[in-house]
Structure formats: C-alpha cells, structure tokens
Design a protein around this motif. Structure first.
Motif, PDB file in Angstrom:
ATOM      1  N   ARG A 344       0.861  -1.182   0.000  1.00  0.00           N
ATOM      2  CA  ARG A 344       0.000   0.000   0.000  1.00  0.00           C
ATOM      3  C   ARG A 344       0.898   1.234   0.000  1.00  0.00           C
ATOM      4  N   GLU A 345       0.846   1.963  -1.106  1.00  0.00           N
ATOM      5  CA  GLU A 345       1.661   3.162  -1.257  1.00  0.00           C
ATOM      6  C   GLU A 345       0.793   4.379  -0.962  1.00  0.00           C
ATOM      7  N   SER A 346       1.219   5.190  -0.005  1.00  0.00           N
ATOM      8  CA  SER A 346       0.455   6.380   0.353  1.00  0.00           C
ATOM      9  C   SER A 346       1.426   7.468   0.778  1.00  0.00           C
ATOM     10  N   TYR A 347       1.234   8.658   0.197  1.00  0.00           N
ATOM     11  CA  TYR A 347       2.120   9.775   0.516  1.00  0.00           C
ATOM     12  C   TYR A 347       1.288  11.029   0.709  1.00  0.00           C
ATOM     13  N   GLN A 348       1.713  11.853   1.636  1.00  0.00           N
ATOM     14  CA  GLN A 348       0.988  13.078   1.955  1.00  0.00           C
ATOM     15  C   GLN A 348       1.910  14.273   1.755  1.00  0.00           C
ATOM     16  N   VAL A 349       1.389  15.303   1.085  1.00  0.00           N
ATOM     17  CA  VAL A 349       2.156  16.522   0.849  1.00  0.00           C
ATOM     18  C   VAL A 349       1.703  17.581   1.828  1.00  0.00           C
ATOM     19  N   ASP A 350       2.657  18.145   2.541  1.00  0.00           N
ATOM     20  CA  ASP A 350       2.367  19.205   3.500  1.00  0.00           C
ATOM     21  C   ASP A 350       2.678  20.548   2.849  1.00  0.00           C
ATOM     22  N   GLY A 351       1.695  21.402   2.741  1.00  0.00           N
ATOM     23  CA  GLY A 351       1.914  22.709   2.129  1.00  0.00           C
ATOM     24  C   GLY A 351       1.352  22.754   0.720  1.00  0.00           C
ATOM     25  N   THR A 352       1.353  23.965   0.148  1.00  0.00           N
ATOM     26  CA  THR A 352       0.807  24.160  -1.191  1.00  0.00           C
ATOM     27  C   THR A 352       1.913  23.922  -2.196  1.00  0.00           C
ATOM     28  N   LEU A 353       2.035  22.682  -2.627  1.00  0.00           N
ATOM     29  CA  LEU A 353       3.080  22.358  -3.594  1.00  0.00           C
ATOM     30  C   LEU A 353       2.714  22.867  -4.984  1.00  0.00           C
ATOM     31  N   LEU A 354       1.455  22.748  -5.354  1.00  0.00           N
ATOM     32  CA  LEU A 354       0.991  23.236  -6.651  1.00  0.00           C
ATOM     33  C   LEU A 354      -0.154  24.216  -6.421  1.00  0.00           C
ATOM     34  N   PRO A 355       0.070  25.519  -6.599  1.00  0.00           N
ATOM     35  CA  PRO A 355      -1.012  26.500  -6.424  1.00  0.00           C
ATOM     36  C   PRO A 355      -2.086  26.319  -7.487  1.00  0.00           C
ATOM     37  N   THR A 356      -3.239  26.894  -7.237  1.00  0.00           N
ATOM     38  CA  THR A 356      -4.350  26.787  -8.192  1.00  0.00           C
ATOM     39  C   THR A 356      -4.275  27.860  -9.270  1.00  0.00           C
ATOM     40  N   LYS A 357      -3.413  28.889  -9.068  1.00  0.00           N
ATOM     41  CA  LYS A 357      -3.259  29.938 -10.076  1.00  0.00           C
ATOM     42  C   LYS A 357      -1.784  30.232 -10.290  1.00  0.00           C
ATOM     43  N   LEU A 358      -1.421  30.381 -11.560  1.00  0.00           N
ATOM     44  CA  LEU A 358      -0.068  30.754 -11.937  1.00  0.00           C
ATOM     45  C   LEU A 358      -0.134  31.782 -13.054  1.00  0.00           C
ATOM     46  N   VAL A 359       1.004  32.351 -13.388  1.00  0.00           N
ATOM     47  CA  VAL A 359       1.094  33.363 -14.440  1.00  0.00           C
ATOM     48  C   VAL A 359       1.762  32.750 -15.659  1.00  0.00           C
ATOM     49  N   THR A 360       1.330  33.156 -16.827  1.00  0.00           N
ATOM     50  CA  THR A 360       1.890  32.608 -18.063  1.00  0.00           C
ATOM     51  C   THR A 360       3.388  32.859 -18.168  1.00  0.00           C
ATOM     52  N   LEU A 402      14.564  12.660  -5.169  1.00  0.00           N
ATOM     53  CA  LEU A 402      13.651  12.443  -4.043  1.00  0.00           C
ATOM     54  C   LEU A 402      14.421  11.982  -2.810  1.00  0.00           C
ATOM     55  N   PRO A 403      13.924  12.311  -1.621  1.00  0.00           N
ATOM     56  CA  PRO A 403      14.568  11.832  -0.395  1.00  0.00           C
ATOM     57  C   PRO A 403      14.267  10.356  -0.158  1.00  0.00           C
ATOM     58  N   TYR A 404      15.122   9.705   0.606  1.00  0.00           N
ATOM     59  CA  TYR A 404      14.878   8.326   1.050  1.00  0.00           C
ATOM     60  C   TYR A 404      13.901   8.384   2.221  1.00  0.00           C
ATOM     61  N   LEU A 405      12.768   7.709   2.087  1.00  0.00           N
ATOM     62  CA  LEU A 405      11.739   7.781   3.128  1.00  0.00           C
ATOM     63  C   LEU A 405      11.199   6.394   3.456  1.00  0.00           C
ATOM     64  N   GLU A 406      11.383   5.979   4.693  1.00  0.00           N
ATOM     65  CA  GLU A 406      10.700   4.796   5.183  1.00  0.00           C
ATOM     66  C   GLU A 406       9.331   5.218   5.714  1.00  0.00           C
ATOM     67  N   PRO A 407       8.424   4.261   5.913  1.00  0.00           N
ATOM     68  CA  PRO A 407       7.097   4.626   6.428  1.00  0.00           C
ATOM     69  C   PRO A 407       7.185   5.477   7.698  1.00  0.00           C
ATOM     70  N   GLY A 408       6.418   6.551   7.707  1.00  0.00           N
ATOM     71  CA  GLY A 408       6.398   7.456   8.846  1.00  0.00           C
ATOM     72  C   GLY A 408       7.398   8.582   8.753  1.00  0.00           C
ATOM     73  N   GLN A 409       8.365   8.507   7.849  1.00  0.00           N
ATOM     74  CA  GLN A 409       9.381   9.544   7.732  1.00  0.00           C
ATOM     75  C   GLN A 409       8.925  10.647   6.781  1.00  0.00           C
ATOM     76  N   THR A 410       9.534  11.840   6.934  1.00  0.00           N
ATOM     77  CA  THR A 410       9.227  12.978   6.077  1.00  0.00           C
ATOM     78  C   THR A 410      10.507  13.508   5.445  1.00  0.00           C
ATOM     79  N   GLY A 411      10.356  14.163   4.326  1.00  0.00           N
ATOM     80  CA  GLY A 411      11.489  14.761   3.631  1.00  0.00           C
ATOM     81  C   GLY A 411      11.009  15.877   2.724  1.00  0.00           C
TER      82      GLY A 411
END
Length: 573
Positions: A344-360, A402-411
């Motif tokens: 079971r692969e599951s990852y959570q992103v903390d923060g706004t990695l991709l905003p909903t608006k950008l400029v050309t 990408l960082p090396y991440l075991e379950p429960g770790q953050t990077g």
C-alpha cells in the motif's frame, strides 16, 4: 408499493449472490519468490536475504512464531521494518505459551488482544499472512486435549475478528501433522478436518490459503520424488483432496510453512540420517519438481538455526558455529524469481506544492514536505520516480532527487516549473511512479492567467509633485528576488509596474521601491491576478551615496551637494 417490493427483492438477491472479498489478492497472481525459511530467533533475520533473495530473487518469505507472551508492539515493529528493508515477507504463526508439558489452549477472548496487537503494526506488504496456531491434532499443541471442534471455533472466531479489523489479513489455518495416528495423543488429519467441518460448517470458507506441513516421511528422510501424497513433499495435494470431499470448492494458494529433511550433523553425529550433501541434492530436486507447482505460494523449510539437541539435525547453520551446512548452499543456488508483492503506497504533501493559479510564461520553484504514510520504502535505487502528468504537455517540470523515506518519515521535495505561454485552465497530477504503478500525490486544475500589474502610490519627501525617473522595483518571495524592474518612472506619485511574472496570484510578496537619493521603502502584501494598487510610506531623501541606508557616509556625501539640489529633493522646485 410495487416499486418498493421490487427494490427489496433486488436487495435480497444482491445479498445472496454477493460474497465478501477478504484477502486482497492471491500471492501467486503476481511475480512471487516462493522460497523462504522458518526461524525461531529473530536475530537471524539479517542473514536471510543472502539465502532467500539469491540468484536475482527478491522478496522471499520468512515464517515467524510469536507467542502471546511476546506482543511488544515496538519490538515487532522494529522487526517488521527490518523485514521491509531486507525485502522479506513475514508469515506470522500465532502461539500461546507452555503450560506444564503442553502449549496452552487459546480461547475466544484472546482474539481481541491478538487483533489489537497485529493491527497496530505497519506490515511490510499488503497481505498480512497469519497462521492460527500450530498442529492442533497433537494434544501437546492444544492444552493436552484433542479438540477439533474447539480449534474450528477458534479459527472461525480469529478469522472474523481479524477481517473486521482489516481486509488485509490473510488467514491461514494451523499446519497439521499428516503422519500423526489416532492414538489418544494425536488424531488422524482427515478425521480432524472432518470433525472441524461437522462442528463449524463454514470453517474452510473463512480462510484465504492453506498451511501445510508437507514433510518427506518416514523419519523426515523420504525421497523428493515420492508422489503418493500423504507423508511426502506432496502432502498438500492429499490435503486438498480431503478438503474437496468436505465440500470446499474454492482454490486456495498453498503455504508449505514446514518441510525438510533431518541430516546427520548436530551436537552428536547420527550416521543413520542423511548427509547434508544429500539433503542439498534433495532440496534442488524438490525445487525442480514438487515445489514447482504453481499453486504453491511459499515454502519455508524447518529450520534455519537451532543450537540444541531437540532440532539440531534440522538446523541449516552448523552446530556451535557461524558457518552453514552444505544444503544451505544448495538452497541458495536454486533459481529464484524477483517477487513484486503488493504494498500500500500512500504519501501526503504538507503545504501548497501546486497552487491553483499561476502566471503565463513564468518560472517557479515550489518546496513541500512529503510524508510516507504507506508500506513501501521510497528509494531512488528501487526505481521510484516523481513526475508531473500534464495532458496538454504545456508545463516543463524538473523535480530534484527524491529523499529516502521509510514509512512514517518525512522529507523535502523541490519542484521546478515553467508555466504555459497561453492562459487557460490546465488539469495536472503529481505522480510517484514505482514498478509501472502510478501513485497520485496531488491532483488539481491550475488556472494560468496573463501577467498582472501593480500601481504603486508614493510621495517623494514633501514635494507637491512626485515625479522621478530611473525608478527600480524589486519583487521578493520571502528572501528570494524573483523579478527586478529598472528604468521605471514615477509620475504624479504613481509607478506602474506591468507584466509581473514568476508570481503566484493571491500570494504574499515583498515589494521594494528604489528611487535615486531616497531611502528604499518596502511593502508586504497580497498581489492579485490582475491589477493591485498599493501605497508605500513617504520616501525620505537621505540616501545621498545611494547605498540603500542612512549612514555617516550620507552626511559626508551631503557636503558635495548644492543646497538648492538638497531642497528640491525635500520639497521640490
């Protein structure tokens, strides 16, 4: 009323034909390295990959015994984490504790404690293989009693409770001794299974696979080519026949959790037993013939390391040494498959990695914290990559390693992005890719808008008309300069800054205004997606050396300025 009755009939029909899906997948349906080993000492785990994942194999099996006196979550989570790193799949066999001369009999109340303990662990793979105790057709394994009815009830109860806790639990019944006789201390396996079925008609519907102790008898010295079924390496086939006579119709993957030959070496030499070299030959033959059956999911011979007289003639490690007997190397040389068990692969992103608006036509660097909330280890060497899925192919994305991440770790992850040249709405997905499987991390639609503008209102000293040339405006994202405008003009106290790029509309920025001879002023605020009007504090004409600060150097420079020029800076002509 008729319509209501129709709906009720449909509902009843669906309930009758729908069967709950318990274990998520048959391990033989994916690439599977069936070769494993049974151990009694978890300190031996570190030595297993060289044996079980040899010859380019991966993800072999290890059968572990957990007694009810050893249910430390922290300890077993460390062990499971080690198995994950070493690419080993655990088959957990439940055990009670010795009481007098026998293993105590479990009761239905034990299911709660076992379920809580097993559910608290983050398992290395999706399927959680659990064997419900051991050889209950021996009295010494079941509280000095022969009680197939009691075992059937325990099996059904454990299966029900574990399944209620998680659909991932893969239930295996206890392996039985197929060579045992009905002599008061043991019961013939066929009779034992028959009585189980009679007392609990659904008992075999509650399991997901079959656990077999397919030993080569008699005397654990039989030929690997024996094909009579019961008492051979093919005992599991005889057991399947018994199950069919008892009405079991579904096909169960087979886990041979115990098998193997006795050898002559140990604390004391027994020349009547097979030599380790012969055992090695038998293992190679078994792998080629009996164990090549595609129904077999795992084979875990008994036993990797046992330094005592009880099972020393089964041990693969030499008695009193760290080296191994020859049959170890024969097993190691067997060709193995690169297993790819489901995780079971599951990852959570903390923060706004991709905003909903950008400029050309803008460039960005977005940073966020990524948490591994699944079972796999995020490891670049294991083929993990991250990519931006953009159907329009209008974005250019570069993602730092990408960082090396075991379950429960953050990077930290860094995404460098070039936005499209044309305005519009663009659906995108950020994906983690592993073993040809795409794992969604973030999904959204990004509105790309034309470059916005800023109108800056300001006063130059106390001049009636605030006009100036060679004005500079700097746009900062926190501490990073993202755009610099030079050669702008201030006309009647207003500065127009057109064509802002590299910003995220509706986000906060620091705007710095530089006018020659005046101290800089800054404004911190939100920049909109069209035109943003801001007002900065009065600019003071105190930067005569134009170093951006009022210091003694400005007083020295002041001496060289004509008084009229200084006055004009303050109040104008």
């Amino acid at each position: 009323m008729k319509r209501l009755c129709l709906y009720l009939l449909i509902g009843v029909f669906l309930c009758l034909v729908s069967k709950p899906v318990f274990a998520l997948y048959d391990p033989t349906s994916v690439p599977n390295n069936k070769f494993g080993m049974l151990i009694v000492d978890t300190n031996d785990i570190a030595e297993l990959p060289e044996l079980l994942n040899s010859t380019d194999g991966d993800w072999g099996y290890v059968t572990l015994v957990i007694p009810d006196s050893d249910r430390s979550r922290d300890k077993w989570q460390r062990i499971f984490d080690q198995l994950r790193r070493l690419h080993l799949i655990p088959i957990v066999r439940l055990a009670t504790h010795i009481q007098g001369t026998a293993w105590s009999k479990p009761n239905e109340n034990d299911t709660r404690d076992w379920t809580q303990f097993l559910s608290s662990l983050n398992w290395p793979v999706e399927n959680r293989y659990v064997v419900i105790f051991n050889e209950p057709n021996h009295a010494k394994e079941w509280g000095n009693t022969i009680d197939p009815e009691g075992y059937a009830k325990v099996l059904v109860t454990f299966a029900k409770e574990l399944k209620a806790a998680s659909e991932d639990f893969f239930i295996l019944p206890a392996g039985l001794d197929a060579s045992a006789a009905s002599d008061g201390q043991s019961l013939d396996e066929a009779a034992f299974l028959t009585r189980m079925k009679q007392s609990e008609p659904t008992v075999f519907e509650s399991i997901d696979g079959w656990s077999s102790h397919s030993y080569p008898n008699p005397g654990f010295s039989g030929s690997p080519s024996d094909s009579e079924g019961r008492g051979t390496l093919r005992t599991y086939q005889w057991e399947q026949g018994v199950l069919r006579t008892l009405g079991l119709s579904k096909n169960l993957p087979v886990f041979i959790t115990e098998t193997g030959w006795q050898h002559s070496q140990g604390k004391y030499i027994n020349s009547r037993l097979l030599s380790p070299e012969t055992v090695g030959t038998y293992l190679a033959q078994a792998a080629t013939f009996a164990w090549s059956d595609p129904v077999i999911a795992a084979v875990t011979p008994f036993i990797f390391n046992y330094q005592d007289t009880l099972f020393d003639h089964f041990s693969w490690r030499q008695f009193g040494a760290s080296s191994y007997y020859p049959h170890y190397y024969a097993y190691q040389a067997i060709p193995k498959q690169k297993g790819t068990p489901k995780q079971r692969e599951s990852y959570q992103v903390d923060g706004t990695l991709l905003p909903t608006k950008l400029v050309t036509d803008s460039t960005y660097t977005f940073t966020a914290i990524l948490k591994n909330a699944g079972q796999g280890i995020l490891d670049l060497s294991d083929g993990y990559t991250m990519e931006l899925d953009d159907e329009s192919k209008s974005f250019i994305a570069i993602i730092d390693p990408l960082p090396y991440l075991e379950p429960g770790q953050t990077g930290t992850i860094n995404l460098h992005l070039q936005s499209p040249k044309k305005p519009g709405s663009y659906p995108v997905r950020l994906l983690l890719v592993h073993n040809s499987q795409s794992i969604p991390i973030l999904e959204r639609s990004i509105d790309v808008v034309p470059p916005p503008s800023i109108t800056i209102q300001a006063s130059l000293g106390w001049r009636k008309t605030s006009d100036a040339g060679d004005v500079q405006v700097l746009i900062y994202d926190k501490h990073t300069l993202i755009q610099k405008f030079t050669g702008l003009r201030m006309i009647k106290g207003k500065i127009l800054v057109p064509e802002l790029t590299n910003i995220v509309p509706e986000s906060e920025y620091r705007i710095v205004v530089l006018v020659p001879k005046y101290l800089p002023r800054q404004y911190i605020g939100i920049l909109g997606e069209k035109l943003t009007t801001i007002t900065i504090k009065r600019l003071l004409p105190l930067d005569f050396n134009e170093d951006g600060a009022f210091t003694m150097a400005d007083i020295i420079a002041l001496v060289r300025f004509p008084p009229k020029a200084i006055l004009q800076l303050f109040v104008g002509p």
